[in-house]
Write a protein that holds these residues in place. Structure first.
Motif, short mmCIF file in Angstrom:
data_model
loop_
_atom_site.label_atom_id
_atom_site.label_comp_id
_atom_site.label_asym_id
_atom_site.label_seq_id
_atom_site.Cartn_x
_atom_site.Cartn_y
_atom_site.Cartn_z
N PRO A 38 -5.41 -3.46 4.59
CA PRO A 38 -6.46 -4.43 4.93
C PRO A 38 -7.43 -3.94 6.01
CG PRO A 38 -4.31 -5.49 4.92
CD PRO A 38 -4.07 -4.02 4.82
N LEU A 39 -7.06 -2.88 6.73
CA LEU A 39 -7.97 -2.36 7.77
C LEU A 39 -8.98 -1.37 7.18
CD1 LEU A 39 -5.49 -1.86 10.76
CD2 LEU A 39 -7.13 -3.72 10.39
N ILE A 40 -8.82 -1.03 5.90
CA ILE A 40 -9.77 -0.12 5.25
C ILE A 40 -10.94 -0.95 4.72
CG2 ILE A 40 -10.10 1.50 3.34
CD1 ILE A 40 -7.13 2.20 3.55
N ALA A 41 -12.13 -0.65 5.22
CA ALA A 41 -13.32 -1.42 4.80
C ALA A 41 -13.91 -0.86 3.51
CB ALA A 41 -14.37 -1.40 5.91
N SER A 42 -13.70 0.42 3.25
CA SER A 42 -14.27 1.05 2.04
C SER A 42 -13.49 0.64 0.80
CB SER A 42 -14.22 2.57 2.17
OG SER A 42 -14.70 2.98 3.42
N ASP A 43 -14.03 1.01 -0.35
CA ASP A 43 -13.42 0.69 -1.65
C ASP A 43 -12.10 1.48 -1.81
OD1 ASP A 43 -14.74 -0.09 -4.74
OD2 ASP A 43 -12.99 1.24 -4.61
N LEU A 44 -10.97 0.76 -1.89
CA LEU A 44 -9.66 1.41 -1.97
C LEU A 44 -9.49 2.20 -3.27
CD1 LEU A 44 -6.81 1.73 -0.61
CD2 LEU A 44 -6.08 -0.16 -2.07
N SER A 75 -12.86 15.34 0.11
CA SER A 75 -13.80 15.90 1.10
C SER A 75 -15.20 15.32 0.92
CB SER A 75 -13.86 17.41 0.98
OG SER A 75 -14.35 17.76 -0.28
N THR A 76 -15.48 14.75 -0.25
CA THR A 76 -16.82 14.19 -0.47
C THR A 76 -16.81 12.68 -0.20
OG1 THR A 76 -16.33 13.73 -2.79
CG2 THR A 76 -17.31 15.87 -2.31
N HIS A 77 -15.69 12.20 0.36
CA HIS A 77 -15.49 10.76 0.47
C HIS A 77 -15.62 10.30 1.92
CE1 HIS A 77 -14.01 7.19 -1.54
NE2 HIS A 77 -13.44 6.89 -0.40
N ASP A 78 -16.41 9.24 2.13
CA ASP A 78 -16.54 8.66 3.47
C ASP A 78 -15.67 7.42 3.57
OD1 ASP A 78 -18.07 10.10 5.12
OD2 ASP A 78 -19.99 9.19 4.48
N LEU A 79 -14.92 7.30 4.65
CA LEU A 79 -14.03 6.16 4.76
C LEU A 79 -14.40 5.34 6.00
CD1 LEU A 79 -11.67 5.02 3.21
CD2 LEU A 79 -10.13 6.22 4.74
N MET A 80 -14.52 4.02 5.83
CA MET A 80 -14.84 3.14 6.94
C MET A 80 -13.67 2.18 7.18
SD MET A 80 -18.23 3.67 7.36
CE MET A 80 -19.04 2.16 7.84
N PHE A 81 -13.47 1.82 8.44
CA PHE A 81 -12.39 0.89 8.78
C PHE A 81 -12.95 -0.36 9.45
CE2 PHE A 81 -10.53 5.14 8.86
CZ PHE A 81 -9.49 4.96 7.97
N HIS A 82 -12.21 -1.48 9.34
CA HIS A 82 -12.56 -2.68 10.09
C HIS A 82 -12.07 -2.51 11.52
CE1 HIS A 82 -13.71 -4.92 6.55
NE2 HIS A 82 -12.55 -4.69 5.98
N ASP A 83 -12.85 -2.99 12.46
CA ASP A 83 -12.44 -2.93 13.86
C ASP A 83 -11.59 -4.18 14.15
OD1 ASP A 83 -12.19 -2.29 16.47
OD2 ASP A 83 -14.20 -2.96 17.04
N LYS A 84 -10.42 -4.24 13.52
CA LYS A 84 -9.56 -5.43 13.60
C LYS A 84 -8.12 -5.01 13.87
CE LYS A 84 -12.29 -8.76 11.62
NZ LYS A 84 -12.59 -10.05 12.18
N HIS A 85 -7.28 -6.01 14.07
CA HIS A 85 -5.83 -5.79 14.22
C HIS A 85 -5.14 -6.47 13.05
CE1 HIS A 85 -6.08 -4.40 18.45
NE2 HIS A 85 -7.24 -5.02 18.35
#
Ligand code: AMP
Ligand code: GLY
Length: 416
Positions: A295-301, A314-324
């Motif tokens: 659930p902390l992963i903001a990008s498309d799982l 290596s071509t993939h960007d991953l974003m996270f939620h700034d949450k707990h």
């Protein structure tokens, strides 16, 4: 582009969390799960298979775009190898690399070859001087590890020399050999690293609670709750972990003819000088760590897991939620001992955007949800603070009715 279809292998809380993440992914149009549970049945098509041969056949019949392996068992038995024969990408390593979890001695050898910090150890077999080995690590608890997949029951940490010796003798009798390890003091953290031949990406570090009772007392379990991010995993620890452990492991695992594709679970012990040591490797997401990491992963799982299955990380960007995030496991009566299955579960709260129930050992029987395992459910929440996540998760778990069930009331206490 039409969305991808995926088969998730497994039927625990981890697999429900994976299915929930995939159901939120724009890249995914169709989710299958084998065998799944009552939770996955709401968002995926469940299929009643657990044997590798049946899973391969299922993946082929469904013509899925890729497979996500939840548990280690099928991977150690060659699930990814056989899928590769049919050109079906698999998130999860081939059997030769899954040995990292299947054999603790093999993991130690890879660590030695690559200079990875871990506890000193002896390998004991018939004819070894067991007393001399025990003397060697005298003064701390003894850590004895069986060299086989033992479903979380293969490790004994004890201050009793007699108990250690007994477990050593039993393990040698059943497995031929056993590891005796130096005790590492410190704080544990679980690090999940998604990797493939092209690169790696670290997910937020988490902390599991392995003992059955509050205050880390009682028997060892598969995990009674977890939270992320873990504050013990400071920037300093993160940098050391990446330089000393993740990079050399990725180099060793990615440079193979068939690279490691999946997630490497690194069990860390962080000492008082903030130095990380490896306690164990697993070749899969942790359970319940998965429930609070996904659930902390903001990008498309779906895109992330498919990229790793296809060497395109290596071509993939991953974003996270700034949450707990925090999850509390509801366990059946007498878990981690043997449990009675088929008990009615009532009052499972509806999910909200920030809190929901992960199904683990559940199934549908006569249109009712009943228990079917030791860890039955886990209640998960995210929040702007760990306190907020904890309060929401505990609000959920208090509502559920299951005769004899129990849960720990101190999940996240170390960080709160
Ligand atoms: P493992 O299955 O190898 O992760 O071991 C199970 C648990 O035993 C770990 O989560 C630790 O709490 C503990 N443990 C394992 N190895 C050690 C060690 N060398 N020193 C201290 N505790 C350990
Ligand atoms: N929660 C520990 C594990 O999955 O191995």
């Amino acid at each position: 582009m039409a969305g991808m279809s995926v088969l998730v292998v497994g039927g625990g809380g981890r697999e429900h969390a994976l299915c929930l993440g995939l159901a939120r992914s724009e890249s995914i149009s169709d989710i299958h799960c084998a065998p799944g549970n009552a939770g996955t049945a709401e968002i995926a098509t469940n299929h009643p298979f657990t044997e590798v041969a049946d899973l391969i056949h299922l993946a082929f019949q469904l013509d899925v775009d890729f497979v996500v392996a939840g548990p280690e068992g099928p991977l150690c038995e060659g699930l990814a190898d056989q899928l590769a024969n049919m050109d079906i990408p698999c998130f999860g390593p081939v059997a030769a690399l899954a040995r990292l979890e299947g054999s603790k001695l093999h993991a130690k050898q890879i660590m030695a070859e690559n200079n990875i910090p871990t506890a000193a150890f002896h390998v004991l077999s018939n004819g070894s001087d067991i007393n001399a080995a025990l003397d060697d690590f005298e003064g701390n608890p003894w850590v004895v590890k069986r060299d086989v997949l033992a479903g979380g029951k293969g490790v004994v940490v004890t201050e009793s020399r007699e108990e250690a010796k007994q477990f050593i003798l039993e393990s040698i009798a059943s497995d031929g050999q056993v590891l005796l390890e130096n005790f590492l003091p410190g704080e544990e953290a679980s690090m999940l690293v998604v990797m493939d031949g092209s690169g790696f990406v670290c997910l937020p570090a988490s902390q599991d609670h392995k003992r059955e009772f509050e205050g880390d007392k009682g028997r060892n379990t598969g995990g009674m709750g977890a939270y992320a991010p873990a504050p013990v995993y400071t920037d300093d620890v993160r940098q050391k972990t990446i330089e000393r452990i993740v990079k050399p492991m990725h180099k060793a695992l990615a440079s193979r003819r068939v690279p490691y594709r999946g997630v490497l679970y690194i069990g860390l012990m962080i000492d008082e000088n903030n130095n990380p040591n490896v306690v164990e490797f697993n070749v899969r997401f942790g359970d319940p760590e998965c429930q609070i990491t996904i659930p902390l992963i903001a990008s498309d799982l779906g895109e992330l897991l498919n990229a790793a299955a296809c060497d395109k990380l290596s071509t993939h960007d991953l974003m996270f939620h700034d949450k707990h995030a925090l999850t509390v496991v509801l366990a059946a009566e007498n878990y981690p001992g043997s449990v009675e299955k088929g008990r009615l579960i009532e009052n499972i709260p509806e999910p909200s955007f920030e809190s929901w129930v992960n199904h683990a050992g559940t199934k549908i029987d006569n249109s009712k949800i009943v228990s079917s395992g030791g860890r039955v459910l886990s209640c998960t929440a995210i929040g702007d603070s760990l306190e907020e996540a904890a309060s929401k998760a505990y609000d959920l778990i208090a509502q559920i009715k299951l005769v004899g069930s129990h849960y720990r009331r101190d999940i996240g206490h170390k960080a709160l």
